[in-house]
Design an enzyme around this catalytic site. Structure first.
Site, PDB file in Angstrom:
ATOM      1  N   ASP A  13      65.747   8.265  58.466  1.00 61.13           N
ATOM      2  CA  ASP A  13      65.682   7.113  59.379  1.00 61.13           C
ATOM      3  C   ASP A  13      66.776   7.120  60.442  1.00 61.13           C
ATOM      4  O   ASP A  13      67.215   6.064  60.902  1.00 61.13           O
ATOM      5  CB  ASP A  13      65.728   5.786  58.583  1.00 61.13           C
ATOM      6  CG  ASP A  13      64.620   5.709  57.571  1.00 61.13           C
ATOM      7  OD1 ASP A  13      63.536   6.259  57.842  1.00 61.13           O
ATOM      8  OD2 ASP A  13      64.829   5.113  56.505  1.00 61.13           O
ATOM      9  N   LYS A  16      64.748  10.069  64.367  1.00 68.40           N
ATOM     10  CA  LYS A  16      64.151  11.360  64.759  1.00 68.40           C
ATOM     11  C   LYS A  16      62.936  11.163  65.672  1.00 68.40           C
ATOM     12  O   LYS A  16      62.790  11.854  66.676  1.00 68.40           O
ATOM     13  CB  LYS A  16      63.730  12.145  63.501  1.00 68.40           C
ATOM     14  CG  LYS A  16      64.897  12.483  62.579  1.00 68.40           C
ATOM     15  CD  LYS A  16      64.440  13.100  61.272  1.00 68.40           C
ATOM     16  CE  LYS A  16      63.733  12.153  60.343  1.00 68.40           C
ATOM     17  NZ  LYS A  16      64.574  11.080  59.755  1.00 68.40           N
ATOM     18  N   GLY A  40      58.551   7.768  58.135  1.00 71.56           N
ATOM     19  CA  GLY A  40      58.118   6.749  59.092  1.00 71.56           C
ATOM     20  C   GLY A  40      58.948   6.956  60.337  1.00 71.56           C
ATOM     21  O   GLY A  40      60.140   6.680  60.330  1.00 71.56           O
ATOM     22  N   HIS A  41      58.334   7.501  61.363  1.00 76.10           N
ATOM     23  CA  HIS A  41      59.063   7.827  62.591  1.00 76.10           C
ATOM     24  C   HIS A  41      58.631   6.863  63.697  1.00 76.10           C
ATOM     25  O   HIS A  41      57.463   6.837  64.085  1.00 76.10           O
ATOM     26  CB  HIS A  41      58.795   9.285  63.001  1.00 76.10           C
ATOM     27  CG  HIS A  41      59.343  10.269  62.012  1.00 76.10           C
ATOM     28  ND1 HIS A  41      59.243  11.626  62.152  1.00 76.10           N
ATOM     29  CD2 HIS A  41      60.038  10.080  60.860  1.00 76.10           C
ATOM     30  CE1 HIS A  41      59.829  12.220  61.128  1.00 76.10           C
ATOM     31  NE2 HIS A  41      60.310  11.301  60.319  1.00 76.10           N
ATOM     32  N   GLN A 224      62.752  13.024  56.794  1.00 74.51           N
ATOM     33  CA  GLN A 224      63.837  12.663  55.881  1.00 74.51           C
ATOM     34  C   GLN A 224      65.183  13.109  56.487  1.00 74.51           C
ATOM     35  O   GLN A 224      65.316  13.141  57.696  1.00 74.51           O
ATOM     36  CB  GLN A 224      63.631  13.266  54.485  1.00 74.51           C
ATOM     37  CG  GLN A 224      62.489  12.653  53.703  1.00 74.51           C
ATOM     38  CD  GLN A 224      61.109  13.132  54.123  1.00 74.51           C
ATOM     39  OE1 GLN A 224      60.840  14.318  54.115  1.00 74.51           O
ATOM     40  NE2 GLN A 224      60.224  12.230  54.489  1.00 74.51           N
TER      41      GLN A 224
HETATM   42  P1  GDP Z   1      63.196   8.225  61.799  1.00 73.67           P
HETATM   43  O1  GDP Z   1      62.532   8.152  60.475  1.00 73.67           O
HETATM   44  O2  GDP Z   1      64.387   9.132  61.793  1.00 73.67           O
HETATM   45  O3  GDP Z   1      62.260   8.545  62.933  1.00 73.67           O
HETATM   46  O4  GDP Z   1      63.760   6.759  62.080  1.00 73.67           O
HETATM   47  P2  GDP Z   1      62.986   5.372  61.830  1.00 73.67           P
HETATM   48  O5  GDP Z   1      61.965   5.196  62.874  1.00 73.67           O
HETATM   49  O6  GDP Z   1      62.568   5.244  60.408  1.00 73.67           O
HETATM   50  O7  GDP Z   1      64.176   4.341  61.981  1.00 73.67           O
HETATM   51  C1  GDP Z   1      64.894   4.205  63.147  1.00 73.67           C
HETATM   52  C2  GDP Z   1      64.764   2.755  63.630  1.00 73.67           C
HETATM   53  O8  GDP Z   1      65.761   2.495  64.614  1.00 73.67           O
HETATM   54  C3  GDP Z   1      63.457   2.489  64.346  1.00 73.67           C
HETATM   55  O9  GDP Z   1      63.087   1.147  64.113  1.00 73.67           O
HETATM   56  C4  GDP Z   1      63.778   2.706  65.808  1.00 73.67           C
HETATM   57  O10 GDP Z   1      62.937   1.991  66.678  1.00 73.67           O
HETATM   58  C5  GDP Z   1      65.185   2.206  65.870  1.00 73.67           C
HETATM   59  N1  GDP Z   1      66.071   2.870  66.835  1.00 73.67           N
HETATM   60  C6  GDP Z   1      66.076   4.165  67.233  1.00 73.67           C
HETATM   61  N2  GDP Z   1      67.124   4.396  68.048  1.00 73.67           N
HETATM   62  C7  GDP Z   1      67.785   3.235  68.169  1.00 73.67           C
HETATM   63  C8  GDP Z   1      68.975   2.842  68.851  1.00 73.67           C
HETATM   64  O11 GDP Z   1      69.649   3.611  69.510  1.00 73.67           O
HETATM   65  N3  GDP Z   1      69.369   1.539  68.707  1.00 73.67           N
HETATM   66  C9  GDP Z   1      68.663   0.637  67.964  1.00 73.67           C
HETATM   67  N4  GDP Z   1      69.138  -0.599  67.879  1.00 73.67           N
HETATM   68  N5  GDP Z   1      67.549   0.978  67.300  1.00 73.67           N
HETATM   69  C10 GDP Z   1      67.123   2.247  67.396  1.00 73.67           C
HETATM   70  P1  IMO Z   2      62.039   9.557  57.455  1.00 79.55           P
HETATM   71  O1  IMO Z   2      61.352  10.843  57.883  1.00 79.55           O
HETATM   72  C1  IMO Z   2      64.378   7.494  54.415  1.00 79.55           C
HETATM   73  C2  IMO Z   2      63.632   8.590  50.250  1.00 79.55           C
HETATM   74  C3  IMO Z   2      63.010   7.549  49.352  1.00 79.55           C
HETATM   75  C4  IMO Z   2      63.614   7.945  48.018  1.00 79.55           C
HETATM   76  C5  IMO Z   2      63.642   9.457  48.094  1.00 79.55           C
HETATM   77  C6  IMO Z   2      62.462  10.146  47.425  1.00 79.55           C
HETATM   78  O2  IMO Z   2      61.395   8.343  57.972  1.00 79.55           O
HETATM   79  O3  IMO Z   2      63.496   9.652  57.729  1.00 79.55           O
HETATM   80  P2  IMO Z   2      59.912  10.432  48.080  1.00 79.55           P
HETATM   81  O4  IMO Z   2      58.864   9.405  48.384  1.00 79.55           O
HETATM   82  O5  IMO Z   2      60.165  11.382  49.190  1.00 79.55           O
HETATM   83  O6  IMO Z   2      59.672  11.120  46.778  1.00 79.55           O
HETATM   84  O7  IMO Z   2      61.255   9.573  47.872  1.00 79.55           O
HETATM   85  O8  IMO Z   2      63.650   9.791  49.479  1.00 79.55           O
HETATM   86  N1  IMO Z   2      62.885   8.882  51.484  1.00 79.55           N
HETATM   87  C7  IMO Z   2      63.250   8.483  52.708  1.00 79.55           C
HETATM   88  N2  IMO Z   2      64.277   7.705  53.087  1.00 79.55           N
HETATM   89  N3  IMO Z   2      63.567   8.041  55.341  1.00 79.55           N
HETATM   90  C8  IMO Z   2      62.559   8.849  54.968  1.00 79.55           C
HETATM   91  O9  IMO Z   2      61.798   9.535  55.858  1.00 79.55           O
HETATM   92  C9  IMO Z   2      62.332   9.069  53.585  1.00 79.55           C
HETATM   93  N4  IMO Z   2      61.423   9.767  52.885  1.00 79.55           N
HETATM   94  C10 IMO Z   2      61.781   9.673  51.602  1.00 79.55           C
HETATM   95  O10 IMO Z   2      63.381   6.260  49.750  1.00 79.55           O
HETATM   96  O11 IMO Z   2      64.947   7.489  47.942  1.00 79.55           O
HETATM   97 MG    MG Z   3      61.946   6.729  59.062  1.00 75.63          MG
END
Ligand code: GDP
Ligand code: IMO
Ligand code: MG
Length: 425
Positions: A13, A16, A40-41, A224
């Site tokens: 998270d 990416k 979840g991207h 991840q």
């Molecule tokens: P990923 O899994 O690495 O793609 O990241 P996620 O989408 O799960 O989580 C990142 C969250 O932060 C999302 O809700 C984005 O919309 C938000 N986000 C990304 N970059 C920024 C930033 O620079 N500032 C803030 N406040 N939110 C951001």
């Molecule tokens: P993105 O790509 C954050 C965590 C789960 C759990 C562990 C194992 O959005 O960054 P799994 O379902 O893979 O067997 O769970 O890994 N986990 C993540 N945490 N971002 C993710 O993906 C994750 N994918 C798995 O919360 O601790």
């Molecule tokens: Mg994510």
């Protein structure tokens, strides 16, 4: 041509999805190399927001080839939901999406096995996303998996055989009441399979290597983060794939010498979802402030994310394992209001301070912090590096000096435009 890799340096998270979308105009091909719908991207542009789980984050840019690589695991139900949802919003991506025949399928019973296994673990559960990731990769390495390519012939028989075996495990090992859950999702699963058949199912390793020969540019998208890697993460509280840079080689069929830049993404602080050690976690008011300011709730599961200060010991370890060539700092704006900001520069373990990431992150690991002044400025509207407050520059410089790796982008908000490229003379 080489393949640039973009991956998370923390516990996922990091942002990416946003940065892959931002960088995509520079590339011809975007390829996801591991993980599955546990990811979840999130992407945001104009007034549009989308969370992608299986589909690569380059999909919203025109005329880009997006590949789901062999290292990815695909749940047809989730995949269909994603495609249907995008269609409803006016995006037909069928022309630009390619799927590796060697990617493994998450069967309906894999999801149930994940749930049964977590339930059986009780307090020591992994806190998985319950998407069936662990059981699917277990069948892959156990040589009992089903792949996308299997859909094309003799599928039903292979499917029945696996499902039968899984049902026995669910019943006999876990005493898990699967019948209703299974029956309620099997039809949707096969509807998903029918949809997958309509996509371009390819030998993506051939496609990628041929494209490189033709001079096409490729960015590999990780899921991840490095600290969730099956080998180098905080085992057993990890995911079940190689999230590290080497995972891009095995997850796409790219030789190591073909890797170019390695973009390591990190948040200006740390978060983690699920169980497992987290040395800089803040269980106090400050942790809550981070969660609130960063809206730290899982993009896939909605769970509140655990929050804490930036951990340089863990970050340096990730940089080492991944061979990071440049870093991208995300969510700097989340720290806008803090008077001071802490950074962990070492771990104290039994009275001794170390900068080395230990075998086990147990309760005896205590973070050692330095405290830097906060910038107390709203960064979200800033458009170039010249406008950065001095304290923010200091924060960036401190991390660069400690890690020895340049930071090339600072992100100050979730939207495409809130992305500042640094040192662009
Ligand atoms: P990923 O899994 O690495 O793609 O990241 P996620 O989408 O799960 O989580 C990142 C969250 O932060 C999302 O809700 C984005 O919309 C938000 N986000 C990304 N970059 C920024 C930033 O620079 N500032 C803030 N406040 N939110 C951001
Ligand atoms: P993105 O790509 C954050 C965590 C789960 C759990 C562990 C194992 O959005 O960054 P799994 O379902 O893979 O067997 O769970 O890994 N986990 C993540 N945490 N971002 C993710 O993906 C994750 N994918 C798995 O919360 O601790
Ligand atoms: Mg994510």
């Amino acid at each position: 041509m080489k393949v640039d890799v973009l991956l998370g340096l923390q516990w996922g998270d990091e942002g990416k999805g946003k940065i892959v979308d931002v960088l995509t105009p520079d590339y011809d091909i975007i390829a996801r190399f591991q993980g599955g719908p546990n990811a979840g991207h999130t992407l945001e542009f104009n007034d549009f927001k989308q969370v992608l789980h299986t589909i690569p984050s380059g999909i919203f840019r025109e005329n880009k080839m997006n590949i789901i690589g062999n290292g990815v695991v695909i749940d047809p139900i989730v995949f269909k939901k994603e495609i249907d949802n995008l269609k409803e919003k006016g995006f037909d991506i069928s022309e630009n999406l390619y799927i590796s025949k060697k990617a493994h399928l998450i069967l309906p019973t894999h999801r149930l096995l994940d749930a049964a296994s977590e339930e059986a673990k009780g307090k020591s559960k992994i806190g998985s996303t319950l998407k069936g990731i662990g059981p699917t990769y277990r069948d892959k390495t156990g040589r009992e998996g089903l792949r996308i390519g299997d859909i094309l012939s003799g599928f039903q028989e292979k499917y029945n055989e696996r499902i039968q075996k899984h049902k026995i495990i669910l019943e006999k090992l876990y005493g898990f009441d699967y019948e209703e859950l299974f029956n309620s999702c099997e039809k949707d699963w096969f509807d998903g399979i029918e949809l997958i058949k309509k996509f371009k199912l390819v030998d993506s390793e051939q496609l990628l290597n041929n494209s490189l020969k033709e001079g096409k540019s490729v960015i590999a998208e990780g899921a991840q983060g490095t600290l969730l890697d099956i080998d180098f993460g905080s085992y057993p509280f990890v995911t079940s794939s190689n999230t590290i840079c080497a995972g891009a080689c095995t997850g796409l069929g790219i030789a190591p010498q073909k890797i170019g830049k390695v973009f390591g993404i990190f948040k200006a602080y740390c978060t983690r979802v699920g169980s497992g050690p987290f040395p800089t976690e803040l269980l106090d008011k400050t942790g809550e402030e981070l969660r609130k300011a960063g809206n730290e709730y899982g993009s896939t599961t909605g769970r509140p994310r655990r929050c804490g200060w930036l951990d340089l010991v863990a970050l340096k370890y990730a940089i080492m394992i991944d061979g990071v060539t440049e870093m991208i700092m995300m969510k700097a704006d989340v720290l806008d209001e803090f008077d001071t900001i802490k950074i962990c520069t070492g771990y104290e373990i039994n009275g001794e301070v170390t900068e080395e990431f230990p075998y086990e992150l147990n309760d005896s690991v205590k973070p050692v912090y330095v405290e830097l002044p906060g910038w107390k400025t709203d960064l979200t509207g800033i458009t170039c590096q010249n406008e950065f407050p001095e304290e923010f520059n200091n924060y960036i410089n401190f991390i660069e000096e400690e890690t020895g790796v340049p930071i090339s982008i600072a992100s100050v908000g979730p939207k495409r435009a809130q992305t500042i490229f640094l040192n662009q003379d």
